[in-house]
Design a protein around this motif. Sequence first.
Motif, PDB file in Angstrom:
ATOM      1  N   TRP A 416      55.946  30.613  33.683  1.00 50.90           N
ATOM      2  CA  TRP A 416      55.334  31.258  32.501  1.00 50.90           C
ATOM      3  C   TRP A 416      54.608  32.532  32.892  1.00 50.90           C
ATOM      4  O   TRP A 416      54.726  33.565  32.219  1.00 50.90           O
ATOM      5  N   LEU A 417      53.859  32.488  34.012  1.00 54.37           N
ATOM      6  CA  LEU A 417      53.174  33.695  34.461  1.00 54.37           C
ATOM      7  C   LEU A 417      54.160  34.800  34.806  1.00 54.37           C
ATOM      8  O   LEU A 417      53.934  35.984  34.493  1.00 54.37           O
ATOM      9  N   GLY A 418      55.245  34.435  35.475  1.00 52.25           N
ATOM     10  CA  GLY A 418      56.228  35.449  35.858  1.00 52.25           C
ATOM     11  C   GLY A 418      56.948  36.065  34.689  1.00 52.25           C
ATOM     12  O   GLY A 418      57.541  37.149  34.824  1.00 52.25           O
ATOM     13  N   PHE A 425      49.518  39.537  31.878  1.00 51.32           N
ATOM     14  CA  PHE A 425      49.393  38.904  33.200  1.00 51.32           C
ATOM     15  C   PHE A 425      48.037  39.221  33.816  1.00 51.32           C
ATOM     16  O   PHE A 425      47.343  38.329  34.342  1.00 51.32           O
ATOM     17  N   ASP A 426      47.591  40.527  33.754  1.00 49.76           N
ATOM     18  CA  ASP A 426      46.287  40.903  34.312  1.00 49.76           C
ATOM     19  C   ASP A 426      45.151  40.180  33.599  1.00 49.76           C
ATOM     20  O   ASP A 426      44.156  39.767  34.230  1.00 49.76           O
ATOM     21  N   SER A 427      45.276  40.033  32.277  1.00 52.96           N
ATOM     22  CA  SER A 427      44.240  39.338  31.523  1.00 52.96           C
ATOM     23  C   SER A 427      44.127  37.874  31.950  1.00 52.96           C
ATOM     24  O   SER A 427      43.023  37.348  32.108  1.00 52.96           O
ATOM     25  N   VAL A 428      45.262  37.235  32.147  1.00 55.47           N
ATOM     26  CA  VAL A 428      45.242  35.831  32.573  1.00 55.47           C
ATOM     27  C   VAL A 428      44.633  35.707  33.965  1.00 55.47           C
ATOM     28  O   VAL A 428      43.823  34.795  34.227  1.00 55.47           O
ATOM     29  N   ILE A 429      44.979  36.612  34.869  1.00 55.37           N
ATOM     30  CA  ILE A 429      44.444  36.562  36.225  1.00 55.37           C
ATOM     31  C   ILE A 429      42.929  36.741  36.206  1.00 55.37           C
ATOM     32  O   ILE A 429      42.178  36.061  36.940  1.00 55.37           O
ATOM     33  N   GLN A 435      36.946  31.838  35.941  1.00 53.37           N
ATOM     34  CA  GLN A 435      36.831  30.388  35.951  1.00 53.37           C
ATOM     35  C   GLN A 435      36.537  29.873  37.357  1.00 53.37           C
ATOM     36  O   GLN A 435      35.723  28.960  37.543  1.00 53.37           O
ATOM     37  N   LYS A 436      37.157  30.472  38.346  1.00 53.11           N
ATOM     38  CA  LYS A 436      36.905  30.059  39.726  1.00 53.11           C
ATOM     39  C   LYS A 436      35.469  30.380  40.142  1.00 53.11           C
ATOM     40  O   LYS A 436      34.834  29.613  40.876  1.00 53.11           O
TER      41      LYS A 436
END
Length: 850
Positions: A416-418, A425-429, A435-436
């Motif tokens: 899904w990420l790919g 993608f940048d927003s999800v990262i 979160q980490k």
Amino acid sequence: MIRQPNSVNPIPCTCIPNTVKFLYPFSLFLLCLVLVSGCASTLQNGWSDFNAYFNTYYNAKTSFERGVDQIENQAADINPERPVRIHQEPVQAGRQEFNEAIEKSADILRFHPTSRYTDNAIEIIGQSYFYQEQYFSASQKFLELYNTTQNDLRRQNAILWRGRSMLELESYDEGLSYLKAQLFSSDYDWDRVIEAEIKLVIAQLHVYNREWEDAELYLAEGKEEISDRELLARAHFLHGQVLEKLERYDEAFASYDLAVHRKNTEYDVTYHAMLKKAQVSRELQDYQYAYDFLVSMTRDDKYFEFMDELLYEVARTLQKSGDYRGAQGEYAHLLNQTMSTPTRETMAKTFYGLAEIHRDSFNDYRTASAYFDSSAQQATDLNRLPEDFNASLLSSTYGSYTDLVNREQRLDSLLWLGSLPEAEFDSVITTIREQKILEMEQQEQQQQRAGDRLVSVDDVQVTDAAEDTENGFLNHMNPQIMAQVSQTFRAYWGPRPLVDNWRRAEAVRFAALNRSRNNNSGDSEIEDLSDDEIMEEMLAEQGGETGNEVHVDISEVPFTEEARAESRERIAETHYEIGNVFFLTLNMPDSARTRYERVLDQYPNSRIAPQAMYSLSETYRSEGDTLRARDIAITLVDQHPQSKYARQIAESHSIALDYEPEDTEMTRQDSLNQEYNKILDELDESNRRENAGKLKSFAYAYKDSDKAPRALYRAATEYLELARLDSLYHEKLAEQDQAEQIRHKHELRFTSLQDSSQVMLQDTTQLSEEEYSYWASIADSTHTPPEISNSFPYEGAHWDSARTLLTEISQNYPGFTSINRVKILNEEIGKEEEEEDINVDVEDEVEGPH
């Protein structure tokens, strides 16, 4: 008057002189006296012989009965998870008494071979061997009794005991053939009780062969004539177990009920029969009866020692009835109650039940796997657990399932990420990084709280430490103790500085180091950062910066189409593997079909698709739905005609192929089975040596196969049969008995001499110097048995060959299914360490002074 030739005229009494007439009555009296005295002497000798062998037999019988009493006084041990023994297995008791019985009975056979007690002596020897667990020797003695006795009842008893010996030797097929041939022979007018006991032995042999129908038939017939109450109670119990196997639960309940209501039966049998009634009631879905019955037992003080087992059965009843929450509470109560400590087997079953609840009711396979693992850790004796107990396998299986599901989710997320556009993608990262960071801060807070608890000490400890003037407050003056404390601290926290917020400070240093390297500045600048500067960096980070020190690994994200295609293949394979876990290991075809169908629906062109289609067909076939299975098989042949799965499924469903399939070779296992069965078919009882040679050749040619130990064991039995037929074996066996008798007599004489020495030494005035020295030496000495030339009965080429093969099986094939039988035989005929034989005259050894 003509005189007849060779005739003798009688002499008139008047012609006898007076002296002779006077001596005649006296001579007649002397003659009668001589005759009477001779007869008296003969009668006296006969009475002495009778008295001697009668006393010997009486002593043998008394010793034997004492040994049997010791065995019967041992507490009965019932294992309801396995078929019980009607005739109990011998236990380690009465060894000395049975040895004495064997020795005295051997005296009768040796010194009084024509007496009326020879049959009794052989029978006592055979039964003594049996109770000493020397089953092979016992079987031979019962065969000898059968061949020598003229008493039909004793011959029937020999058949019964030989059958029991075969049962203990695990010679199930041989025992069945022997006992049935004798039972249906027209040579006997069978005693009803002995006939019934033989049927019970036959039933037990069928049980161990898992031939439940035959076992049930013989049990039902054999119980009718048994009068021994304990024997009958065990027969009812075993009958109930067999009926359970046949799923005839109503009849099983009735059989257990008969075992409960037998008078004077063993307490253990009664208790477990009651427990079985509750378990069978569950199978009959009468959960309320089972629950009430078990609860009433928990309230009875008579069963307090079994409280943990009863609590488990109550929880199990709730689980079977569908009350999973109630069962979970009862299982927890069992684990936490303090009235008694549950056995390891009860703990194993409890964890197993909790695992089933999480699996079946909550669909929580991860927790189920953990409980199955706990169950497996407690399962030290599998013979005390149900036959279908497989906690270790299920723990591994559900662990594998959990790993596969995690892999599937991870691969799906990466795919899904790919597939995302660059901005998304940048927003999800960024979200993942934040979160980490949040998780890291929460972890730091937890560790800080744990650290605060770690360093807290109570007032008593502080006072004691302060009063320790030698080491100072908190041992700060003792470098050895301080070093140990420091080492413990580093082991828990690592090489951290003793300052607040040290983790964030290190993170800031690391971020600054990366920036300096990117700007080509030196590392010394980072080392010169002050604490205030570090705090500013931390505050700036908390103000909204992303924190470059948090790294998100994106190396496995499939950005190219080729990488995404490979990810889809891996996801399809994972679905297929999960399906196999359900179908092949967990026997859950419905769940397996869901996974196989997902492969075919979502990834129809994947490499695993033909295999998934084949397995899908097999799930329907396993449930008897041959129409659906054949439809899928036809689809597989049409869509993937060149695959090996198409060839296999076409053959099993008789589907014609449009091309000529490749020849399939016979598997190695099929070839081995065929060759081994051919050897067995060609065995000739008249040429056992050749039989053994063929079997050994096969075993050595295929050492790594499961047939190798079977072939070696069969070859060993061929050698044993050859050795047993050798007359020299019987001669040596008699010689060994004689040698044991000599040793025993020597011991008795020495004991008698020591007793006499105590008497003689009480009055030394009556003894000469030589006599005193002799009796004193006897009183102070210990008995040393003479080393008599002993003839080992299991001597010869055939015995050696059998020993060699049995030892080879024990060493190279410890997992052989009949390894217990191998060990018993090897121990019985095993060769002891050879010692130098010295012929000793026992008479001289105990002779007194001249």
